[in-house]
Design a protein around this motif. Structure first.
Motif, mmCIF file in Angstrom:
data_model
loop_
_atom_site.group_PDB
_atom_site.id
_atom_site.type_symbol
_atom_site.label_atom_id
_atom_site.label_comp_id
_atom_site.label_asym_id
_atom_site.label_seq_id
_atom_site.Cartn_x
_atom_site.Cartn_y
_atom_site.Cartn_z
ATOM 1 N N GLY A 56 0.973 -1.029 -0.018
ATOM 2 C CA GLY A 56 -0.037 0.218 0.130
ATOM 3 C C GLY A 56 0.933 1.093 0.289
ATOM 4 O O GLY A 56 2.170 1.283 0.108
ATOM 5 N N PRO A 57 0.243 2.569 -0.055
ATOM 6 C CA PRO A 57 1.075 3.816 -0.161
ATOM 7 C C PRO A 57 1.907 4.009 1.104
ATOM 8 O O PRO A 57 3.059 4.218 0.811
ATOM 9 C CB PRO A 57 -0.053 4.598 -0.344
ATOM 10 N N LEU A 58 1.679 3.505 2.175
ATOM 11 C CA LEU A 58 2.344 3.867 3.360
ATOM 12 C C LEU A 58 3.370 3.053 3.326
ATOM 13 O O LEU A 58 4.570 3.458 3.727
ATOM 14 C CB LEU A 58 1.571 3.742 4.667
ATOM 15 N N THR A 59 3.177 1.730 2.915
ATOM 16 C CA THR A 59 4.340 0.666 3.005
ATOM 17 C C THR A 59 5.305 1.108 2.079
ATOM 18 O O THR A 59 6.603 1.047 2.121
ATOM 19 C CB THR A 59 3.806 -0.547 2.719
ATOM 20 N N VAL A 60 5.056 1.582 0.690
ATOM 21 C CA VAL A 60 5.835 2.048 -0.289
ATOM 22 C C VAL A 60 6.883 3.251 0.042
ATOM 23 O O VAL A 60 8.019 3.163 0.147
ATOM 24 C CB VAL A 60 4.833 2.572 -1.323
ATOM 25 N N VAL A 61 6.402 4.226 0.961
ATOM 26 C CA VAL A 61 6.967 5.206 1.394
ATOM 27 C C VAL A 61 7.923 4.803 2.550
ATOM 28 O O VAL A 61 9.047 5.068 2.616
ATOM 29 C CB VAL A 61 5.793 6.391 2.182
ATOM 30 N N LEU A 62 7.434 3.916 3.525
ATOM 31 C CA LEU A 62 8.322 3.312 4.509
ATOM 32 C C LEU A 62 9.474 2.818 3.896
ATOM 33 O O LEU A 62 10.643 2.862 4.479
ATOM 34 C CB LEU A 62 7.730 2.628 5.501
ATOM 35 N N LYS A 63 9.190 1.861 3.245
ATOM 36 C CA LYS A 63 10.366 0.894 2.537
ATOM 37 C C LYS A 63 11.250 1.807 1.624
ATOM 38 O O LYS A 63 12.591 1.642 1.715
ATOM 39 C CB LYS A 63 9.732 -0.252 1.557
ATOM 40 N N LYS A 64 10.839 2.753 1.148
ATOM 41 C CA LYS A 64 11.590 3.736 0.252
ATOM 42 C C LYS A 64 12.672 4.384 1.011
ATOM 43 O O LYS A 64 13.600 4.644 0.719
ATOM 44 C CB LYS A 64 10.817 4.727 -0.711
ATOM 45 N N ALA A 65 11.986 4.871 2.385
ATOM 46 C CA ALA A 65 13.079 5.595 3.391
ATOM 47 C C ALA A 65 13.858 4.411 4.162
ATOM 48 O O ALA A 65 14.498 4.944 4.977
ATOM 49 C CB ALA A 65 12.066 6.262 4.401
ATOM 50 N N GLY A 66 13.920 3.175 3.862
ATOM 51 C CA GLY A 66 14.652 2.185 4.385
ATOM 52 C C GLY A 66 14.159 1.586 5.510
ATOM 53 O O GLY A 66 14.836 0.614 6.053
ATOM 54 N N ALA A 67 12.902 1.689 5.899
ATOM 55 C CA ALA A 67 12.428 1.229 7.206
ATOM 56 C C ALA A 67 12.199 -0.433 6.647
ATOM 57 O O ALA A 67 12.083 -0.985 5.548
ATOM 58 C CB ALA A 67 11.100 1.612 7.345
ATOM 59 N N ILE A 68 12.254 -1.258 7.723
ATOM 60 C CA ILE A 68 12.089 -2.797 7.874
ATOM 61 C C ILE A 68 10.813 -3.046 8.517
ATOM 62 O O ILE A 68 10.669 -2.883 9.798
ATOM 63 C CB ILE A 68 13.242 -3.569 8.440
ATOM 64 N N ILE A 69 9.810 -3.287 7.938
ATOM 65 C CA ILE A 69 8.442 -3.530 8.565
ATOM 66 C C ILE A 69 8.459 -5.139 9.142
ATOM 67 O O ILE A 69 8.858 -6.056 8.305
ATOM 68 C CB ILE A 69 7.372 -3.502 7.489
ATOM 69 N N PHE A 70 8.572 -5.339 10.445
ATOM 70 C CA PHE A 70 8.744 -6.444 11.021
ATOM 71 C C PHE A 70 7.614 -6.848 11.823
ATOM 72 O O PHE A 70 7.758 -8.306 12.070
ATOM 73 C CB PHE A 70 9.998 -6.177 12.024
ATOM 74 N N VAL A 71 6.473 -6.309 11.878
ATOM 75 C CA VAL A 71 5.532 -6.760 12.356
ATOM 76 C C VAL A 71 3.889 -5.977 11.861
ATOM 77 O O VAL A 71 4.084 -4.866 11.683
ATOM 78 C CB VAL A 71 5.424 -6.940 14.040
ATOM 79 N N LYS A 72 2.820 -6.797 12.109
ATOM 80 C CA LYS A 72 1.780 -6.056 11.890
ATOM 81 C C LYS A 72 0.781 -6.126 13.258
ATOM 82 O O LYS A 72 0.750 -7.179 13.873
ATOM 83 C CB LYS A 72 0.711 -6.594 10.740
ATOM 84 N N SER A 73 0.352 -5.026 13.776
ATOM 85 C CA SER A 73 -0.399 -5.066 15.053
ATOM 86 C C SER A 73 -1.896 -5.122 14.920
ATOM 87 O O SER A 73 -2.497 -4.903 14.020
ATOM 88 C CB SER A 73 0.155 -3.775 15.547
ATOM 89 N N ASN A 74 -2.319 -5.384 16.191
ATOM 90 C CA ASN A 74 -3.847 -5.660 16.332
ATOM 91 C C ASN A 74 -4.628 -4.079 16.117
ATOM 92 O O ASN A 74 -4.109 -3.246 16.531
ATOM 93 C CB ASN A 74 -4.295 -6.150 17.648
ATOM 94 N N LEU A 75 -5.728 -4.110 15.720
ATOM 95 C CA LEU A 75 -6.748 -3.039 15.674
ATOM 96 C C LEU A 75 -7.904 -3.722 15.635
ATOM 97 O O LEU A 75 -8.452 -4.684 15.308
ATOM 98 C CB LEU A 75 -6.574 -2.210 14.354
#
Length: 115
Positions: A56-75
């Motif tokens: 998704g758009p947020l993931t694209v921005v985070l990955k482009k900035a070099g972030a490592i998405i390691f977990v998805k949290s409850n909602l």
């Protein structure tokens, strides 16, 4: 795996002044955020098997900035409640007092931060 890749690439990027702002930083995202290859349930049991084919758009921005998405949290369902409780994942609990909730639609994030 991604953290190891970042470690091996970091020196070369630093030498060329091209190190992204969030390079190698582990980041959590709420369950509704689309991450390629991971499920997004939006708090619904029926959505649990749905695996995202793209970021998704947020993931694209985070990955482009070099972030490592390691977990998805409850909602909560659709993130529209005062407590993080869903049919898909249950109730997000306070790690310091499991008789209490972490509260809000970002309760899973709150639990991660408190832990």
């Amino acid at each position: 795996e991604m953290a190891k890749k970042c470690d091996s690439e970091r020196r070369g990027l630093m030498e060329h002044g091209k190190l992204p702002a969030l390079y190698g930083v582990p980041v959590s995202v709420k369950d509704h955020v689309r991450v390629k290859g991971l499920a997004s349930s939006y708090g619904f049991i029926r959505q649990m098997g749905f695996v995202n084919e793209s970021d998704g758009p947020l993931t694209v921005v985070l990955k482009k900035a070099g972030a490592i998405i390691f977990v998805k949290s409850n909602l909560c369902v659709f993130g529209m409640d005062a407590e993080s409780c869903s049919g898909a994942w249950g109730r997000a609990l306070n790690p310091w007092n499991r008789d209490r909730t972490t509260g809000g639609s970002s309760g899973g994030e709150g639990g991660l931060i408190a832990a």
